[in-house]
Design an enzyme around this catalytic site. Structure first.
Site, PDB file in Angstrom:
ATOM      1  N   HIS A  26     -45.663 -42.680  -4.158  1.00  0.00           N
ATOM      2  CA  HIS A  26     -46.267 -41.405  -4.558  1.00  0.00           C
ATOM      3  C   HIS A  26     -47.207 -41.631  -5.728  1.00  0.00           C
ATOM      4  O   HIS A  26     -47.098 -42.634  -6.460  1.00  0.00           O
ATOM      5  CB  HIS A  26     -45.192 -40.365  -4.910  1.00  0.00           C
ATOM      6  CG  HIS A  26     -44.497 -40.613  -6.233  1.00  0.00           C
ATOM      7  ND1 HIS A  26     -44.967 -40.125  -7.420  1.00  0.00           N
ATOM      8  CD2 HIS A  26     -43.369 -41.302  -6.534  1.00  0.00           C
ATOM      9  CE1 HIS A  26     -44.154 -40.492  -8.410  1.00  0.00           C
ATOM     10  NE2 HIS A  26     -43.173 -41.218  -7.890  1.00  0.00           N
ATOM     11  N   CYS A  27     -48.145 -40.700  -5.888  1.00  0.00           N
ATOM     12  CA  CYS A  27     -49.042 -40.724  -7.040  1.00  0.00           C
ATOM     13  C   CYS A  27     -48.756 -39.475  -7.867  1.00  0.00           C
ATOM     14  O   CYS A  27     -47.649 -38.950  -7.838  1.00  0.00           O
ATOM     15  CB  CYS A  27     -50.491 -40.809  -6.593  1.00  0.00           C
ATOM     16  SG  CYS A  27     -51.011 -39.444  -5.532  1.00  0.00           S
ATOM     17  N   ALA A  28     -49.749 -38.952  -8.557  1.00  0.00           N
ATOM     18  CA  ALA A  28     -49.512 -37.827  -9.456  1.00  0.00           C
ATOM     19  C   ALA A  28     -49.191 -36.531  -8.719  1.00  0.00           C
ATOM     20  O   ALA A  28     -48.450 -35.691  -9.230  1.00  0.00           O
ATOM     21  CB  ALA A  28     -50.737 -37.613 -10.357  1.00  0.00           C
ATOM     22  N   ARG A  30     -49.160 -36.543  -4.800  1.00  0.00           N
ATOM     23  CA  ARG A  30     -49.023 -36.732  -3.352  1.00  0.00           C
ATOM     24  C   ARG A  30     -47.976 -37.771  -2.994  1.00  0.00           C
ATOM     25  O   ARG A  30     -47.809 -38.764  -3.684  1.00  0.00           O
ATOM     26  CB  ARG A  30     -50.369 -37.173  -2.756  1.00  0.00           C
ATOM     27  CG  ARG A  30     -51.405 -36.099  -2.662  1.00  0.00           C
ATOM     28  CD  ARG A  30     -52.782 -36.697  -2.444  1.00  0.00           C
ATOM     29  NE  ARG A  30     -53.335 -37.222  -3.684  1.00  0.00           N
ATOM     30  CZ  ARG A  30     -54.363 -38.077  -3.726  1.00  0.00           C
ATOM     31  NH1 ARG A  30     -54.909 -38.507  -2.614  1.00  0.00           N
ATOM     32  NH2 ARG A  30     -54.815 -38.497  -4.886  1.00  0.00           N
ATOM     33  N   VAL A  70     -43.989 -33.861  -7.586  1.00  0.00           N
ATOM     34  CA  VAL A  70     -43.913 -34.867  -6.528  1.00  0.00           C
ATOM     35  C   VAL A  70     -42.880 -35.948  -6.842  1.00  0.00           C
ATOM     36  O   VAL A  70     -42.223 -36.467  -5.930  1.00  0.00           O
ATOM     37  CB  VAL A  70     -45.309 -35.494  -6.283  1.00  0.00           C
ATOM     38  CG1 VAL A  70     -45.764 -36.313  -7.484  1.00  0.00           C
ATOM     39  CG2 VAL A  70     -45.290 -36.358  -5.031  1.00  0.00           C
TER      40      VAL A  70
END
Length: 651
Positions: A26-28, A30, A70
Site C-alpha cells: 500500500h501507499c499513502a 491506495r 489505508v
C-alpha cells in the site's frame, strides 16, 4: 474484529481470492495488488464495498483507493487473507510480469524521474518567485532593485535554483543507480564529472569559439572539456552504462577484491565514454528532439500541434508514457531557456480537475463519491491527476472527454500566444508562477478557457448516451432500491391474509417480450427482478396490478407500486430514459393513491423518446422476486392495454 474486517473479506473474495494475489502493498491512499489473473477482479462488486473510493490499473498493478486509513485497511486485509505484504519496490518488480516491453521501459523512466521531481518542482517555484522579483516594475524599478532585502532574497535563491537545474545530471545518474540497485555514490560521482567547474559550462558552448574550447591532451588524442549542465539524455546514457558495467564486473571479479576493482572498472570507462562518445551523442539526440518539438510549437501549424497534444496528454498519463515528456521539457530548457511543452501539461491537469469539479456539482448529495471527487479535484488542481482520472473521469467517460477537449483549446491558446514556461513547475493552478510575469495574462486566459470549456462540456456530454454508459445504469439500479426504501418509509401495511396469487395486466398496447430480451444490461439479466416488457404501440401507460402508488421518480420515467400482498412492482418507461429529465413523460396519479389494474398512471411521448435516441420498451419488474414461488406469464406476441398477461404466486 478489525475496523475494516468485513470490507477486507469482501475485497479478498472479489479480487479472486488468496490464490490470485501475487503481491500486495500500500501507499499513502491506495492498496496495490499484483494479480495473477487480473480478469478475475470483479470491479463492480469491489466498487460497492463501503470503504472503496475507486480503482484503476497502472504499471501492472491493480490499485484500489481507500483513503487516509489505508494502513488500517491493509492490516485488516493481511489478517483476514493471511497474505504477507511486500515492499513497494518488490511489488513493482513482481508487477513487471503483467507489463509489455514498452510499459517496462516507461516504468523505468518513471522511476528515474520520480525521485527528482520534488527538486524540479521546487526549483520551478523558485525561478517563478525570482521572476516576480526581477520583472514586476513599478515605474521606478523592479522589486529587487528597489529593496535591499528582496534583492538579497533574489540573489540567495539563485543558489538552490542553480543547484537544481545546472546539476540535474547528478540527480539523474544517482536515480538510475538507485533504481538499478547498484552503488549510488558511483552514480553521484559520475554525475559530478558531467558538471564539474573544470569543464566549459554547457550554456557557454554555443558562444565560445571552437579554438577557445579547453581540452584534455593525451598526445595521440584530444577530448573537449565540455560540461553537460541541465542535459538529460547524456546523463541517462552514462548512468545506464555505469550500472550495466558494475553488474557485469560484480559477477566476474572475486569478492575479496571487488570493492577496489568493480568501482574502478565501472566508473573510469564510463566517465571516459561519457565525454568521448555518450555525451556528444546524447547532446546531438537531445538537440534533434528539442528542435523538432520547438519547430512544431513555433511553426504556422503550432495551433494544430498543441491542440492534438493538449487533447491526448491525459491518455498518455493512463499508459504512463507521460513520464517520457519530462526529458523533452528539460532538453528544451537546456537548449532554449524556456519550454513550450510543459505549459500544455499544466493546462491538461487543470482540465482534469475541472471535470471532476463539474461531476461533483452534477452528483451533489452522493456522499460516497464526494469522498473521492473533492480530494481528487484539489489534487488535480495541485498537479496530481491520477485520483481525478481513475477515480471519477474515466469511470464516467464523459468528463474525461470533456477535459481532453478543454485541455486542447487551452493548450492551443497558450501555444499560439507564445507563452513559454521558465521551468517545469507545479502542474496545476499554482503553475502560473513558472511563467515570466509578462506572460501571466495569457496564462490566466488559457486557464480560464480550459476550465470553462471543460465545465460546460461536462454538463453537455452527460446527456450524450454513447459517452455516458455508467450513470444510466446506476440510476436504473437505484430505481429498484428507491422503490424498496420508499415503501419502507410509506407506512403501508401489508395484509398477510391477502391471496398469495397476483394477476398482472399489460401496461400498454404493443408487442409483449420476455424481460430477458430487453436491450438493457440491468433489466435483461433480472438484476432488478423478474417480469416482462411491452414495446408500446400507444402512449397511455396503465397500472399492471391492483395496489398503491408508493414512488414517482423525479424524472417521471418510473413508478413504483406495492400490491396488498407485499409484491413490489416497478413500471419503467423506456430504456436509459432517466437521462431525459422527464421531458417525454406525464404522470396521472400521485404517491399514496390506491389504483386498480388498468388505471391510467402516466403517458409517454414515444415519438419524442425515439427522437432523443432512446428505446420505448415499458418494463414491468418485480423488484422483490425472491418472495415469489411461481411466475406464469403468457407467450403472446401482441397484447392490448389492460389485457391479462399472467399470474405470480408467493412462496
Amino acid at each position: 474484529m478489525g475496523k475494516f474486517q468485513n470490507d477486507a473479506e469482501a475485497l479478498l473474495k472479489n479480487i479472486g481470492g488468496k490464490e490470485n494475489v501475487a503481491a500486495v502493498t500500500h501507499c499513502a491512499t491506495r492498496m496495490r495488488f499484483v494479480l495473477n489473473d487480473p480478469s478475475k477482479a470483479n470491479e463492480k462488486e469491489i466498487e460497492n464495498i463501503a470503504s472503496v473510493k475507486g480503482m484503476f490499473t497502472n504499471a501492472g498493478q491493480f490499485q484500489i483507493i481507500i483513503g487516509n486509513e489505508v494502513s488500517v485497511f491493509f492490516n485488516d486485509f493481511v489478517a483476514v487473507s493471511g497474505i504477507e505484504g511486500v515492499s513497494k519496490e518488490q511489488s513493482k518488480s513482481i508487477a513487471k510480469k503483467n507489463q509489455n516491453p514498452v510499459q517496462q521501459v516507461v516504468g523505468v523512466l518513471a522511476v528515474i524521474f520520480s525521485p527528482i521531481l520534488p527538486a524540479i518542482i521546487i526549483g520551478g517555484l523558485i525561478l517563478g518567485f525570482r521572476n516576480i522579483l526581477e520583472a514586476v516594475d513599478f515605474g521606478n524599478g523592479t522589486i529587487a532593485s528597489n529593496s535591499v532585502f528582496w534583492n538579497g532574497v533574489n540573489e540567495f535563491l539563485w543558489l538552490p535554483g542553480e543547484a537544481i537545474f545546472h546539476f540535474l545530471p547528478v540527480g539523474i545518474t544517482w536515480s538510475i543507480t538507485r533504481r538499478m540497485k547498484t552503488t549510488q555514490i558511483l552514480g553521484i560521482v559520475l554525475g559530478i564529472t558531467l558538471v564539474s567547474p573544470q569543464l566549459l559550462n554547457a550554456y557557454s558552448v554555443s558562444s565560445t569559439a571552437a579554438a577557445d574550447i579547453p581540452f584534455w591532451d593525451f598526445g595521440f588524442a584530444q577530448i573537449d572539456k565540455i560540461g553537460y549542465q541541465a542535459q538529460v539524455i547524456p546523463a541517462m546514457l552514462a548512468g545506464f552504462m555505469l550500472v550495466y558495467l558494475e553488474k557485469i564486473f560484480r559477477k566476474r571479479i572475486p569478492e575479496a577484491v571487488s570493492m577496489i576493482f568493480v568501482p574502478l572498472f565501472s566508473l573510469i570507462p564510463t566517465i571516459m565514454a561519457a565525454h568521448v562518445l555518450l555525451g556528444p551523442i546524447g547532446w546531438t539526440i537531445g538537440g534533434w528532439i528539442s528542435n523538432i518539438v520547438n519547430f512544431g510549437l513555433s511553426s504556422s501549424f503550432n495551433w494544430l500541434f498543441s491542440f492534438i497534444f493538449g487533447a491526448f496528454y491525459a491518455p498518455l498519463v493512463i499508459t504512463g508514457l507521460h513520464h517520457t515528456t519530462l526529458a523533452i521539457d528539460y532538453q528544451l530548457i537546456a537548449d532554449f531557456g524556456t519550454t513550450s511543452w510543459w505549459p500544455m501539461v499544466f493546462i491538461s491537469n487543470i482540465a482534469q480537475g475541472s471535470a471532476v469539479l463539474a461531476v461533483y456539482f452534477l452528483h451533489r448529495g452522493n456522499k460516497k463519491e464526494e469522498q473521492i471527487s473533492i480530494p481528487a479535484t484539489i489534487s488535480a488542481y495541485l498537479g496530481v491527476t491520477e485520483p481525478a482520472m481513475f477515480g471519477i473521469n474515466l469511470k464516467y467517460v464523459y468528463p474525461f472527454v470533456a477535459a481532453m477537449i478543454g485541455s486542447a483549446f487551452g493548450s492551443m491558446f497558450i501555444t499560439i500566444t507564445n507563452t513559454q514556461a521558465l521551468s517545469v513547475g507545479v502542474g496545476g493552478l499554482p503553475g502560473f508562477l513558472s511563467f515570466p510575469f509578462q506572460k501571466w495574462p495569457t496564462v490566466f486566459i488559457s486557464m480560464a478557457i480550459s476550465i470553462s470549456v471543460t465545465f460546460i462540456l461536462t454538463f453537455i456530454f452527460r446527456k450524450v448516451s454513447f459517452l455516458n454508459k455508467v450513470e444510466p445504469l446506476e440510476a436504473q439500479a437505484d430505481d429498484a432500491k428507491s422503490v424498496g426504501e420508499t415503501m419502507k418509509n410509506a407506512n403501508i401495511s401489508v395484509d398477510p391474509s391477502v391471496e398469495k396469487a397476483l394477476d398482472f395486466y399489460s401496461p400498454v398496447k404493443g408487442k409483449l417480450i420476455p424481460i430477458e430480451n430487453v436491450d438493457d444490461p440491468v433489466f435483461s439479466p433480472k438484476m432488478m427482478g423478474d417480469g416482462f416488457a411491452v414495446v408500446p404501440a400507444d402512449q397511455t401507460i396503465y397500472s399492471p396490478i391492483d395496489g398503491t402508488i408508493v414512488s414517482i421518480f423525479q424524472t417521471k420515467h418510473a413508478i413504483g407500486l406495492l400490491a396488498d400482498n407485499g409484491i413490489e412492482v416497478l413500471v419503467h418507461m423506456g430504456i436509459d430514459t432517466v437521462a431525459l429529465d422527464a421531458k417525454p413523460f406525464s404522470v396521472l396519479i400521485s404517491e399514496g393513491e390506491k389504483v386498480s389494474a388498468g388505471t391510467p398512471i402516466a403517458t409517454m411521448d414515444t415519438k419524442q423518446v425515439i427522437e432523443l435516441g432512446k428505446k420505448t420498451d415499458v418494463i414491468v419488474a418485480i423488484t422483490n422476486s425472491n418472495i415469489v414461488q411461481e411466475f406464469d406469464f403468457i407467450s403472446a406476441n401482441t397484447v392490448d392495454s389492460k389485457q391479462s398477461v399472467g399470474t405470480i404466486v408467493l412462496k
